[in-house]
Design an enzyme around this catalytic site. Structure first.
Site, PDB file in Angstrom:
ATOM      1  N   GLY A 251     -33.904 -35.992  26.128  1.00 35.65           N
ATOM      2  CA  GLY A 251     -33.362 -35.107  25.092  1.00 35.65           C
ATOM      3  C   GLY A 251     -32.085 -34.390  25.478  1.00 35.65           C
ATOM      4  N   GLU A 252     -31.940 -34.055  26.743  1.00 40.12           N
ATOM      5  CA  GLU A 252     -30.801 -33.218  27.146  1.00 40.12           C
ATOM      6  C   GLU A 252     -29.735 -33.970  27.936  1.00 40.12           C
ATOM      7  OE1 GLU A 252     -33.275 -29.291  28.529  1.00 40.12           O
ATOM      8  OE2 GLU A 252     -33.386 -31.070  29.744  1.00 40.12           O
TER       9      GLU A 252
ATOM     10  N   GLY B 216     -37.931 -38.082  30.221  1.00 41.65           N
ATOM     11  CA  GLY B 216     -37.272 -37.484  29.060  1.00 41.65           C
ATOM     12  C   GLY B 216     -35.793 -37.796  28.938  1.00 41.65           C
TER      13      GLY B 216
ATOM     14  N   GLY C 137     -37.077 -33.788  15.623  1.00 41.51           N
ATOM     15  CA  GLY C 137     -36.012 -34.744  15.366  1.00 41.51           C
ATOM     16  C   GLY C 137     -35.809 -35.708  16.519  1.00 41.51           C
TER      17      GLY C 137
ATOM     18  N   SER D 236     -36.720 -31.583  28.053  1.00 36.27           N
ATOM     19  CA  SER D 236     -36.965 -33.023  28.214  1.00 36.27           C
ATOM     20  C   SER D 236     -38.282 -33.303  28.933  1.00 36.27           C
ATOM     21  CB  SER D 236     -35.819 -33.703  28.990  1.00 36.27           C
ATOM     22  OG  SER D 236     -34.582 -33.408  28.406  1.00 36.27           O
ATOM     23  N   ARG D 237     -39.242 -32.380  28.814  1.00 41.56           N
ATOM     24  CA  ARG D 237     -40.486 -32.540  29.549  1.00 41.56           C
ATOM     25  C   ARG D 237     -41.534 -33.353  28.787  1.00 41.56           C
ATOM     26  NH1 ARG D 237     -44.527 -29.614  27.568  1.00 41.56           N
ATOM     27  NH2 ARG D 237     -45.765 -29.813  29.459  1.00 41.56           N
TER      28      ARG D 237
ATOM     29  N   GLY E 201     -37.970 -37.591  17.825  1.00 40.82           N
ATOM     30  CA  GLY E 201     -38.740 -38.824  17.676  1.00 40.82           C
ATOM     31  C   GLY E 201     -39.980 -38.881  18.535  1.00 40.82           C
ATOM     32  N   SER E 202     -40.488 -37.724  18.950  1.00 40.12           N
ATOM     33  CA  SER E 202     -41.636 -37.726  19.849  1.00 40.12           C
ATOM     34  C   SER E 202     -42.892 -38.284  19.187  1.00 40.12           C
ATOM     35  CB  SER E 202     -41.895 -36.304  20.369  1.00 40.12           C
ATOM     36  OG  SER E 202     -42.042 -35.405  19.296  1.00 40.12           O
TER      37      SER E 202
END
Lengths: 767, 159, 288
Positions: free
Chosen positions: A719-720, A717, A493, A534-535, A495-496
């Site tokens: 994400g977090e 990243g 989810g 977030s890597r 979007g990678s």
């Protein structure tokens, strides 16, 4: 038209563009594939019988009535599992988790037996007929108690051998501690003793959980020649390694297929249902599906509750000269990845501040509750909650402006992080200033009057990405010039897929939309450490970029081979025809990335190169507090992140907004209620998550214009990072509004109201 | 064992027959017998909206709706919205505004927004929020969904 | 869910015959939204469900007359929400619907089910009670009429026999009365209420002639707060009167603690929200 003369330095055609998500059409039409809704021919459904006690010896499990239910194929306990997997224990950090309870149960909800049937309702019915007798043992629930308790969750510790800093715990007994990380910088005791002002606070966070809307699901299809698992996993490579280990097989006989994930947030990392599904399929010699219900999510994995004792010494000029952090992580009954949470977040526990004398102790602790793992921040949101509340409390007591107090202490570019790593590409102060600007901090603020009082607050935070980790990617150029990308990053989810396709497009000078991102399948997609922390955009991004560059160089070589002049813009398709006489052949590029790293020195936890990149964010909140009921309305929430160069600005924006709103739920009301180890609100009716009406009235999400100098295309990243500061920003705003300080999450109306009453000297009675 | 019974209903415009048992719900029926996985069971309590289907013109929670009860009904699922390969304006708007992340709740949102715009072609923010109260998104794409609804409303007027 | 049998009688009388006064595993099902939750949680494991969906159509629908509304028990909340007659005769019901559960539940759940379930967290029972609704109950021995406030006997308990069914709800016209319903949540905004407060008053401006005040969700059952009603009757609304009504309700309520709040906290919520609901009704604001 594809050209092979693209200069990678000409950034901008694909990277930095808000490409609509590649999988959008499949998702809006309901046709995207997820494991939870997947069926394979001939499969059995498994339903689980779970422990009703928090800690106990299993005296007996009676499956006879369940076995008699028409339609039940098998009822399975650990004794059956052991016949196919002699050492049925798994886990990323410790091999501590049995496939089914083995002699003991260690938390309420632990799977004890499994029923197999072609009809899930029949399996359900049979589960109700299983009974178990336990000899109940004393249990330990609290993380601080766990450190000194004489109740031990595990008799002997069994580190997996993967992580060097766990090796000393091999065969450890009479302890609940699954890792003790320590950092020692300068001389805390001396500096603290000499400090003009001393502060000591304790903060707590509650047990909350991921609640992915696609609950965990795995289908295992075992054959003696090889096994295939369809699984909702954030880490197919790890699953493969662990399944191969359990089987004693080479990895090439184990195939892990991962379709889209109905989200993960860290909850589907490492190994979850896969070992059980494998065992059940081996026993049944058929495909077996294990799919959790929503209620069962409460017995799978949660975020770590945390107790954080923080002490700071401040000199007469407002400079923080000493800080001690004691962090207790409530890991639950099985370690999962808790020891890594403990270490990797532990090293930033003192915050984004330049402090000469720091002492950090961070403990991973076993307890008799549902295991804890990674949840969108790997522990960092729990730490920021504490240290940014602490910062405001100190400023308030010192009568210092919270902005100036932070400015005096904040880490700056080129300075040393607590670990001695030189800080680079970490826009701490800029993030804070952007928040303040967006909140008109220097302008007068209406604090309200009467029943509704208003306040504002903010926070700033830093995280180190988990290092070192490896990613591998393959770019395959077909003879028609079309391009496929093979990478193990799981698009759950975030979007990678779209972002990776943009990187490929950028290098090969083709439209990102035309790049096919191959679904995760370990038979096809190469190794990746996992979609976590977030890597991916950084590590896999580098691998993808290198794979695309490799393909580009090979295409150039091909052009030279067929006699094209340097700089030719011959379409790729024609290049293949020239070389192979027809539309035939492939060009395969590959890339691998692992950053440099120096492990923290034993004893001091210091390292000159502790992380591949820093994540930085700041958040500000304006709130209205109903002083008669404690209800808090979020009037405005500003989230500013340093995520380097956004590869896809729109996706970045949705990650910031989504992360912040998720943390808003953890801040305001989410809480897993436990009573003697029993979960009392295991449903969406009683465990509430943010909905439409819970979003802030105004929400601003900002990605700073910064460049990550060692990142792929300047990116890192995201994400977090937007989760970090939400909780302290709101707590600080509540304090600003009504003068009460909450030190335990969630900040629900009753907690706020009780604090208001206590402050007025009229505390509300307990029950 | 309790016997299955045969029910007849219209599924996305086509008459169909299915054998169901009393304890089967609509989501299971659609997935197991018709291979339609757009309606999904997440919370199982009618609170999240992932299981949304339209029965006789009204949105219902498929996870709380006994399959037996759709005997004789007209059932519409998300899979009908791109009939002929053309996305509906709501679907287009969701893609253009990036109003989803993991996508698990998205079909439910798409169906509910379609219903919302049928009832309120030009909805206010308040109407949107109230109508979509029963649709939750753990990825929290609420601001984007709000934008998608407004874009879809525009698209539908233009169409 | 574990397997069970399903009967679909064509009439109310047939349905009643299928119910067993002594067997709790046989239960009627209308919309099923509440019952399904109990079945999925394993709290209720039926042998047989008796569906009311195919009984006579006269039991679903709304008939308005000069003295109010007769609402068939099988009428869905969605139909009530969209009914012009309801909007005219009892606008407080229409307003309550906006925050009652969600669209999909309202499309399926019936008013009869919402009452018979005896769940104190539902929004409609306190509103109907405050309006002075009565219900018609049909059983093997025929019909009886009951004031709604006499239906609820405890936490998820009603005075209905296991083989009795609610056939109809009679709601007196709101007329010039002032009314409000306030739903208070302590989790997310869409949570079940921690407290529901319904008030319906005869009032001339700020002068209250009589009041009905009902508290739900925080309490074991939807309950009329007669001491609060007494504190309001014959009074002209001011801060002191409001405070007296709030205090009276807070003192009288039988409160249950749960994940939505402790007893003392919910008591404070009642104190505040009885006050706020009366104020909202007087000010013509209706629902929260």
């Amino acid at each position: 038209m594809a050209k092979i003369t693209q200069d990678a330095a000409k950034v901008g055609a694909q990277v930095g563009r808000s490409v609509p998500r590649l999988e959008g059409r499949d998702k809006v039409t309901g046709r995207a594939e997820y494991t939870h809704t997947m069926r394979v021919p001939g499969m059995l459904h498994a339903k689980l019988f779970r422990s009703t006690v928090a800690h106990g010896r299993i005296k007996s499990v009676d499956t006879s009535a369940a076995k008699k239910v028409p339609g039940v194929v098998a009822v399975i306990t650990i004794d059956d599992v052991r016949k196919v997997i002699p050492d049925p224990y798994y886990g990323p950090a410790f091999h501590d988790q049995p496939i089914l309870a083995d002699g003991k149960v260690r938390f309420v909800g632990e799977p004890v037996a499994a029923v197999l049937s072609f009809d899930p309702h029949i399996a359900d019915e049979a589960v109700q007929l299983i009974t178990a007798e336990y000899e109940e043992l004393p249990a330990v629930f609290d993380e601080v108690d766990a450190l000194t308790s004489k109740v031990y969750v595990h008799d002997v510790l069994k580190p997996a051998g993967t992580f060097a800093d766990l090796k000393h715990l091999k065969n450890a007994k009479d302890t609940n501690m699954a890792l003790d990380y320590r950092l020692r910088r300068g001389d805390f005791d001396k500096a603290y003793a000499a400090a003009a002002h001393k502060f000591e606070h304790e903060f707590k966070t509650q047990k909350v959980l991921h609640l992915p809307f696609e609950p965990h699901a795995t289908i295992a299809d075992y054959k003696d020649t090889g096994v295939t698992l369809h699984t909702a996993s954030q880490g197919p490579s790890f699953v493969r390694t662990e399944i191969a280990r359990l089987l004693g097989w080479q990895e090439n006989k184990v195939r892990i297929k991962v379709p889209y994930l109905g989200s993960g947030y860290g909850g589907k990392l490492y190994i979850k249902l896969e070992a059980l599904a494998l065992a059940l399929s081996m026993i049944a010699r058929r495909p077996v599906k294990v799919a959790l219900t929503f209620e069962e999510l409460f017995y799978q994995i949660t975020k770590h509750p945390c107790t954080f004792r923080i002490k700071s010494g401040v000199d007469k000029d407002g400079k923080i000269v000493a800080r001690k952090c004691e962090v207790y992580w409530n890991g639950g009954a099985y370690a999962d990845i808790g020891p890594r949470v403990t270490q990797k977040s532990g090293l930033t526990a003192s915050g984004p501040y330049d402090i000469d004398n720091v002492w950090i102790d961070s403990y991973a602790l076993y307890t008799n509750v549902t295991p804890s793992g990674a949840l969108r921040g790997f522990g960092v949101p729990q730490l920021v909650w504490a240290y940014e509340s602490h910062t405001d409390m100190m400023a308030r007591e010192l009568k210092l402006d919270p902005v100036e107090f932070r400015r005096k202490n904040i880490m700056r570019e080129g300075g040393e992080h607590t670990t001695t790593h030189i800080l680079k590409d970490a826009a701490c102060e800029k993030a804070m200033d952007t928040v303040l600007e967006r909140m008109n901090w220097s302008k007068p603020f209406d604090k309200g009057k009467g029943v509704i009082r208003r306040g504002r607050g903010f926070g700033v935070a830093i995280k180190a990405v988990i290092t070192p980790t490896t990613s591998v990617a393959i770019v395959n150029v077909s003879a028609d010039g079309s391009v496929a990308l093979y990478c193990g990053t799981v698009d759950m989810g975030q979007g990678s897929d779209t972002a990776m396709a943009q990187m490929v497009g950028e290098v090969l000078n083709i439209q990102a939309e035309s790049v096919r991102v191959v679904q995760r399948d370990t038979d096809v997609t190469p190794y990746d450490m996992g979609t976590l922390g977030s890597r991916s955009l950084f590590h896999m991004g580098h691998a993808v970029k290198r794979a695309a560059e490799d393909a580009r160089e090979k295409l150039k070589a091909l052009a030279r081979e067929v006699g094209e002049p340097e700089g030719s813009n011959i379409p790729i398709r024609e290049l293949f025809v020239k070389r192979y006489g027809m539309q035939a052949g492939n060009v395969i590029g590959s890339g691998i990335f692992k950053p440099d790293y120096i492990p923290p020195a034993p004893g001091t936890g210091l390292s000159k190169n502790v992380t591949a990149f820093w994540m930085v964010s700041s958040a500000g909140a304006e709130v209205s507090v109903d002083t008669e009921t404690g209800h808090v309305k979020i009037d405005k929430l500003v989230n500013v992140v340093d995520c380097g160069k956004p590869i896809n600005p729109r996706i970045v924006e949705t990650q910031i907004s989504g992360g912040a709103t998720m943390q808003l739920g953890f801040t305001m009301f989410e809480k897993m209620h436990l009573d003697g180890g029993q979960v009392t609100n295991a449903s969406l009716a009683d465990y509430k998550i943010p909905g439409f009406h819970d979003t802030p009235t105004v929400m601003e999400n900002v990605a700073l214009e910064v460049f990550q100098s060692n990142g792929p295309f300047g990116a890192k990243g995201v994400g977090e990072v937007a989760t970090f500061c939400v909780s302290p920003a709101i707590a600080n705003a509540i304090d600003d509004a009504v003068g009460v300080r909450l030190t335990e999450l969630p900040l629900n109306p009753e907690a706020v109201y009780r604090a208001i009453r206590a402050k007025a000297g009229k505390p509300l009675e307990d029950e | 064992m309790i016997a299955a019974r045969t029910i007849n209903f219209t599924l996305n415009g086509a008459p169909v027959t299915a054998d169901v048992k009393p304890h089967h719900n609509v989501v299971e029926l659609l997935q197991a017998q018709f291979g339609l996985t757009g309606a999904r069971e997440t919370c199982g309590q009618g609170l999240c909206g992932c299981c949304t289907v339209i029965v006789n013109g009204l949105a219902v929670s498929g996870c709380l709706y006994l399959a037996s009860f759709i005997d004789g009904a007209e059932v519409v699922t998300v899979e009908s919205l791109d009939a002929g390969g053309k996305l509906s304006p709501v679907q287009e708007a969701f893609i253009e505004t990036s109003a989803f992340q993991c996508g698990f709740c998205t079909p439910g949102f798409v169906l509910m927004v379609t219903q919302l715009l049928d009832e309120h072609p030009d909805p206010s923010d308040d109407q949107i929020k109230h109508y979509l109260t029963g649709n939750l998104c753990r990825c929290a794409t609420y601001p984007e969904v709000m934008q998608a609804v407004k874009l879809a409303a525009k698209k539908r007027k233009g169409a | 869910m574990i397997p069970f049998d399903l009967a679909e009688p064509k009439s109310l009388s047939e349905a009643i015959k299928l119910l067993d006064p002594d067997d709790a595993t046989v239960r009627p099902i209308a919309g099923g939204t509440a019952l399904m939750l109990m079945m999925k949680a394993g709290v209720f494991r039926p042998q047989k469900l008796v569906s009311l969906r195919k009984i006579e159509s006269k039991y679903s629908g709304i008939v308005a007359s000069h003295d109010g509304l007769r609402i068939g028990a099988m009428t869905t909340l969605g139909v009530i929400e969209r009914s012009a007659e309801v909007r005219k005769h009892a606008p407080v019901i229409t307003r309550t619907m906006i925050t009652l559960s969600n669209v999909r539940v309202r499309n399926v759940a019936t008013v009869g089910g919402a009452l018979a379930h005896g769940d104190p967290h539902m929004d409609l029972p306190p509103v109907l009670m405050a309006l002075g609704a009565t219900i018609t109950i049909v059983g093997p021995k025929g019909e009886r009429s009951l004031a709604l406030e006499d239906l609820f006997s405890g936490y998820y308990e009603t005075t209905l026999e296991k083989n009795e069914l609610i056939a109809e709800v009679h709601v007196p016209s709101q007329g010039p009365k002032k009314a409000a319903y306030m739903k208070v949540t302590t989790g997310s905004a869409d949570d079940w209420p921690a407290l529901g407060v319904a008030v319906v008053m005869e009032a001339d401006g700020k002068a209250i002639k009589s009041a009905r005040v009902v508290v739900s969700a925080a309490t074991t059952k939807a309950t009329r707060m007669k001491s609060a009603e007494a504190a309001l009757a014959g009074k002209t609304v001011d801060d002191k009167v409001l405070a007296q009504a709030g205090d009276a309700a807070a003192e009288d309520a039988e409160i249950l603690a749960d994940v939505r709040g402790s007893v003392p906290y919910k008591r404070e919520l009642i104190r505040v929200y009885v006050r706020r609901a009366v104020r909202a009704a007087i000010d013509g604001q209706g629902a929260h």
